[in-house]
Design an enzyme around this catalytic site. Sequence first.
Site, PDB file in Angstrom:
ATOM      1  N   HIS A 111      -4.681 -43.645 -21.434  1.00  0.00           N
ATOM      2  CA  HIS A 111      -4.145 -44.402 -20.294  1.00  0.00           C
ATOM      3  C   HIS A 111      -3.268 -43.509 -19.429  1.00  0.00           C
ATOM      4  O   HIS A 111      -2.825 -42.455 -19.866  1.00  0.00           O
ATOM      5  CB  HIS A 111      -3.352 -45.649 -20.740  1.00  0.00           C
ATOM      6  CG  HIS A 111      -2.169 -45.358 -21.613  1.00  0.00           C
ATOM      7  ND1 HIS A 111      -2.232 -45.323 -22.982  1.00  0.00           N
ATOM      8  CD2 HIS A 111      -0.872 -45.086 -21.311  1.00  0.00           C
ATOM      9  CE1 HIS A 111      -1.035 -45.057 -23.485  1.00  0.00           C
ATOM     10  NE2 HIS A 111      -0.191 -44.900 -22.490  1.00  0.00           N
ATOM     11  N   HIS A 148       3.686 -41.190 -17.152  1.00  0.00           N
ATOM     12  CA  HIS A 148       3.080 -40.280 -18.128  1.00  0.00           C
ATOM     13  C   HIS A 148       1.577 -40.478 -18.190  1.00  0.00           C
ATOM     14  O   HIS A 148       1.034 -41.452 -17.667  1.00  0.00           O
ATOM     15  CB  HIS A 148       3.713 -40.431 -19.522  1.00  0.00           C
ATOM     16  CG  HIS A 148       3.498 -41.764 -20.205  1.00  0.00           C
ATOM     17  ND1 HIS A 148       4.398 -42.796 -20.129  1.00  0.00           N
ATOM     18  CD2 HIS A 148       2.486 -42.222 -20.980  1.00  0.00           C
ATOM     19  CE1 HIS A 148       3.954 -43.830 -20.844  1.00  0.00           C
ATOM     20  NE2 HIS A 148       2.785 -43.506 -21.366  1.00  0.00           N
ATOM     21  N   GLU A 203       1.893 -38.157 -23.424  1.00  0.00           N
ATOM     22  CA  GLU A 203       1.885 -38.938 -24.653  1.00  0.00           C
ATOM     23  C   GLU A 203       0.614 -38.576 -25.407  1.00  0.00           C
ATOM     24  O   GLU A 203      -0.458 -38.478 -24.808  1.00  0.00           O
ATOM     25  CB  GLU A 203       1.891 -40.449 -24.312  1.00  0.00           C
ATOM     26  CG  GLU A 203       1.847 -41.346 -25.536  1.00  0.00           C
ATOM     27  CD  GLU A 203       1.888 -42.836 -25.178  1.00  0.00           C
ATOM     28  OE1 GLU A 203       1.622 -43.197 -24.012  1.00  0.00           O
ATOM     29  OE2 GLU A 203       2.173 -43.638 -26.090  1.00  0.00           O
TER      30      GLU A 203
HETATM   31 CO    CO Z   1       1.872 -44.805 -22.785  1.00  0.00          CO
END
Ligand code: CO
Length: 134
Positions: free
Chosen positions: A7, A79, A130
């Site tokens: 994502h 992020h 991430e």
């Molecule tokens: Co995230």
Amino acid sequence: MLGRVNHVAIAVPDLVAAVASYRDTLGATVSAPQALPEHGVTVVFVELPNTKVELLEALGDGSPIAAFLEKNPSGGMHHICYEVADIIVARDRLVQAGARVLGNGEPKVGAHGKPVLFLHPKDFFGTLIELEQV
Ligand code: CO
């Protein structure tokens, strides 16, 4: 080491307004809000055919996105999350290469119930990364 983009996350000042914008204006499918007190955020996921967009709102005092939202009051890209097969193997390789893992270096359980880690944005061209084990 890196797999799919899991994502892209966007920090928003008002999650209700952001959900309405993605659902009603952009016509996307948006999940129900999920409070993640351990991460200091409330999240929703915008489901797309090839990936997801995570909308993040600050939750509680000392939210890790509070300073970001102070600098970006209308919100902004926060992020990008890449999938890895083994987060411990990935972490050890990154640490050996000199990259900084945020927090105590141990994975936390993320929004999908899977282990996640964050890497220092200064080590990756100004982008917070991430990693999620899938
Ligand atoms: Co995230």
